[in-house]
Write a protein that holds these residues in place. Structure first.
Motif, PDB file in Angstrom:
ATOM      1  N   GLU A 325       0.754  -1.331   0.577  1.00 32.80           N
ATOM      2  CA  GLU A 325       0.049  -0.064  -0.117  1.00 32.80           C
ATOM      3  C   GLU A 325       0.430   0.940  -0.056  1.00 32.80           C
ATOM      4  O   GLU A 325       1.564   1.558   1.017  1.00 32.80           O
ATOM      5  CB  GLU A 325      -0.860   0.071   1.617  1.00 32.80           C
ATOM      6  CG  GLU A 325      -1.231   1.566   1.603  1.00 32.80           C
ATOM      7  CD  GLU A 325      -2.571   1.674   0.410  1.00 32.80           C
ATOM      8  OE1 GLU A 325      -2.372   1.138  -0.203  1.00 32.80           O
ATOM      9  OE2 GLU A 325      -2.056   2.752   0.113  1.00 32.80           O
ATOM     10  N   THR A 326       1.223   1.949  -1.200  1.00 34.24           N
ATOM     11  CA  THR A 326       2.013   2.752  -0.810  1.00 34.24           C
ATOM     12  C   THR A 326       1.230   4.398  -0.952  1.00 34.24           C
ATOM     13  O   THR A 326       2.567   5.293  -0.955  1.00 34.24           O
ATOM     14  CB  THR A 326       2.527   3.069  -2.948  1.00 34.24           C
ATOM     15  OG1 THR A 326       2.217   3.226  -3.802  1.00 34.24           O
ATOM     16  CG2 THR A 326       3.487   1.196  -2.819  1.00 34.24           C
ATOM     17  N   ILE A 327       0.004   4.399  -0.779  1.00 33.67           N
ATOM     18  CA  ILE A 327      -0.414   5.824  -0.888  1.00 33.67           C
ATOM     19  C   ILE A 327      -0.877   5.780   0.676  1.00 33.67           C
ATOM     20  O   ILE A 327      -0.427   7.694   0.509  1.00 33.67           O
ATOM     21  CB  ILE A 327      -2.059   5.790  -2.356  1.00 33.67           C
ATOM     22  CG1 ILE A 327      -2.166   5.378  -3.217  1.00 33.67           C
ATOM     23  CG2 ILE A 327      -2.621   7.342  -1.837  1.00 33.67           C
ATOM     24  CD1 ILE A 327      -0.626   5.769  -4.205  1.00 33.67           C
ATOM     25  N   PHE A 328      -1.595   5.502   0.973  1.00 31.25           N
ATOM     26  CA  PHE A 328      -1.970   6.039   2.521  1.00 31.25           C
ATOM     27  C   PHE A 328      -1.510   4.979   3.311  1.00 31.25           C
ATOM     28  O   PHE A 328      -1.075   4.139   3.361  1.00 31.25           O
ATOM     29  CB  PHE A 328      -3.366   5.518   2.564  1.00 31.25           C
ATOM     30  CG  PHE A 328      -4.234   6.391   1.927  1.00 31.25           C
ATOM     31  CD1 PHE A 328      -5.198   6.595   0.976  1.00 31.25           C
ATOM     32  CD2 PHE A 328      -3.707   8.385   1.993  1.00 31.25           C
ATOM     33  CE1 PHE A 328      -5.634   7.907  -0.103  1.00 31.25           C
ATOM     34  CE2 PHE A 328      -5.136   9.344   1.134  1.00 31.25           C
ATOM     35  CZ  PHE A 328      -6.006   8.766  -0.034  1.00 31.25           C
ATOM     36  N   GLY A 349       4.241  -2.740   8.042  1.00 28.73           N
ATOM     37  CA  GLY A 349       4.544  -1.429   7.948  1.00 28.73           C
ATOM     38  C   GLY A 349       3.662  -1.357   6.515  1.00 28.73           C
ATOM     39  O   GLY A 349       2.673  -1.567   7.096  1.00 28.73           O
ATOM     40  N   GLN A 350       4.125  -1.011   4.726  1.00 27.18           N
ATOM     41  CA  GLN A 350       3.270  -1.047   3.864  1.00 27.18           C
ATOM     42  C   GLN A 350       2.669  -2.193   3.739  1.00 27.18           C
ATOM     43  O   GLN A 350       2.276  -2.293   2.546  1.00 27.18           O
ATOM     44  CB  GLN A 350       3.188   0.533   3.516  1.00 27.18           C
ATOM     45  CG  GLN A 350       3.592   1.628   4.298  1.00 27.18           C
ATOM     46  CD  GLN A 350       2.194   1.542   4.844  1.00 27.18           C
ATOM     47  OE1 GLN A 350       1.433   2.287   4.482  1.00 27.18           O
ATOM     48  NE2 GLN A 350       2.537   1.879   6.238  1.00 27.18           N
ATOM     49  N   THR A 351       3.559  -3.945   3.751  1.00 26.06           N
ATOM     50  CA  THR A 351       3.268  -4.617   3.287  1.00 26.06           C
ATOM     51  C   THR A 351       2.609  -5.689   3.862  1.00 26.06           C
ATOM     52  O   THR A 351       2.459  -5.528   5.078  1.00 26.06           O
ATOM     53  CB  THR A 351       4.967  -5.290   2.758  1.00 26.06           C
ATOM     54  OG1 THR A 351       5.850  -3.998   2.174  1.00 26.06           O
ATOM     55  CG2 THR A 351       4.535  -6.403   1.960  1.00 26.06           C
ATOM     56  N   ALA A 352       1.564  -6.774   3.367  1.00 26.51           N
ATOM     57  CA  ALA A 352       0.629  -7.061   3.606  1.00 26.51           C
ATOM     58  C   ALA A 352       0.984  -8.285   3.144  1.00 26.51           C
ATOM     59  O   ALA A 352       1.159  -8.609   1.435  1.00 26.51           O
ATOM     60  CB  ALA A 352      -0.594  -6.783   3.508  1.00 26.51           C
TER      61      ALA A 352
END
Ligand code: EPZ
Length: 417
Positions: A325-328, A349-352
């Motif tokens: 997820e790179t936007i929010f 972090g921003q990775t699932a």
């Protein structure tokens, strides 16, 4: 507690129609201030965010009548430049009124919109662009008090292709003296729709959909009757509903080009997706394939507004999928709820990292934001047993009669208020 109650494992089938796009209607309602003549907007779904934005227009002097899905608006009598605090706090997207209010009244006041469930939602790019158009902004006591005795066209380079900042600058630039050029503009379809709406009123904007938008200023705008583009995120949500239930659904009133990234990823997961003119047919499977990597990006990349729904789908795929997820910065709040249903997902972090499981178990879950809530409904459609999704009002911000649409496709879902 308002909730959806879903009994899962029913394959969806049949036809469903997509309505006008929330994220096209909201900027169009702000753009209404650019003219004093009547405006008619067609195919406007009854969404909480739309109804609240209509209340903003009424509060500042517009008359707005809803006749089914048509909005008939008379913006001739704007009697305030203050965007009412209560609505700004409820929907932060009302920041979009800044540009058009400045264009109309030469001044605007709005309370700082603040963050929301999915992130900080800063507005620095909005303010930087408006200042380049000559707007003087006093940021004190939690308010933005803006003066623009004379809006001057400018060449603006956005540090990030922000959708809202692009829209706000476009709206103000319509009345600025001379030409405005926005470099690194957002390219979303909703930006193109705003350009087309303003041009239909007599504006002169070109380049929307590319990274450079050119707005000729000092335009006097006329009356207009307009239909916004269909909602690509609602369409995508229905597509995932078909996929996750191993269904076969025909989705009417879409613009396939707007769905390319979603179509591509669903095919990568093993769905059959057919495009038929302005409609799309999706056939799913109970065990789809894992998708190695999905990264949310500005348009035409995979939309962040579809990340949660796609996470639900991949949670029951065969194999391991990665989502970035790179936007929010806070858009995985649906994950702990999916894990309570038996999903095997780890957020780093921003990775699932999603290890697909054979099935999900229905239980009580809580929507934490609009698209995350929709993702929980989708998971409930697939889960064994009963799923109760609480806080349905988040979902009603962006989906009109979701339970009705899904029931018409064979889902066992009711809304309890
Ligand atoms: C619009 O929000 C949409 N909302 C969002 O949809 C959508 O997720 C988003 O665009 C991205 O596509 C409406 O159109 C009403 P951005 P917006 O400005 O305009 C950062 C939904 O579910 N940023 O493109 O707020 C920001 O923090 C909603 O329907 C700044 O840093 O999106 C974010 O990380 C959710 N400074 C990124 O840019 C700024 O001044 C993208 O934000 C503005 C934004």
């Amino acid at each position: 507690m308002t909730q959806y109650v879903i009994n899962g494992r029913k394959p969806l089938s049949g036809k469903v129609r997509v309505g006008g796009a929330k994220n096209a209607i909201l900027p169009a309602l702000a753009a209404v201030l650019l003219t004093e003549k009547p405006v008619v907007l067609h195919d406007c779904p009854r969404l909480l965010d739309v109804e609240k934005t209509i209340m903003i227009l009424k509060t500042i002097g517009c008359s707005v009548k809803r006749e089914s899905r048509d909005l008939i608006i008379d913006p001739s009598n704007i009697n305030s430049w203050i965007i009412p605090d209560s609505y700004v706090r409820e929907i932060r997207s009302s920041i979009i009124f800044l540009g058009s209010m400045l264009a109309r009244m030469g001044r605007a006041q709005i309370t700082y919109p603040g963050g929301c469930e999915i992130g900080q939602r800063p507005i620095d790019l909005h303010l930087k662009g408006l200042k380049q158009l000559g707007v003087v902004i006093d940021e004190s006591n939690g308010y933005l008090k803006c003066e623009a005795s004379k809006l001057e066209g400018a060449t603006i380079h956005l540090d990030y292709p922000s959708v809202g900042a692009t829209e706000n600058i476009m709206l103000a630039a319509v009345k600025a003296k001379g030409r405005t050029v926005i470099y690194n503009a957002a390219k979303e379809p909703e930006i193109v729709d705003l350009q087309n709406f303003i041009n239909a009123m007599g504006g002169n904007i070109r380049g929307a959909g590319t990274n450079t938008v050119v707005i000729e200023g000092e335009r006097k705008l006329d009356e207009v009757e307009y239909t916004v583009i269909p909602d690509r995120i609602v369409a995508g949500t229905y597509m995932v509903a078909a996929a996750i239930t191993a269904g076969d659904v025909f989705i009417e009133n879409v613009i396939p080009e707007h769905l390319q990234a979603i179509i591509y990823k669903l095919r990568e997961a093993g769905c059959i997706v057919e495009v038929h003119g302005l409609n799309v047919r999706v056939k799913g499977k109970y065990r789809l394939r894992a998708v190695e990597h999905t990264k949310t990006l500005p348009y035409p990349g995979f939309p962040t507004d579809m990340q949660a729904q796609f996470t639900s789908l991949l949670s029951v795929a065969r194999g391991t999928s990665i989502i970035s997820e790179t936007i929010f910065e806070n858009r995985y709040r649906h994950v702990p709820e999916l894990v309570r249903m038996g999903a095997n997902i780890r957020v780093d972090g921003q990775t699932a990292i999603i290890h697909g499981v054979r099935s999900l178990k229905g239980t009580r879950v809580t929507a934490k934001d609009l698209r995350g809530g929709a993702a929980l409904v989708l998971a409930g459609l697939r889960a064994e047993g009963q799923t109760i999704v609480e806080n349905k009002s988040y979902i009603e911000r962006g989906y009109e009669n979701l339970e009705g649409a899904l029931s018409s496709l064979g889902a066992d879902i009711v809304k309890l208020s």
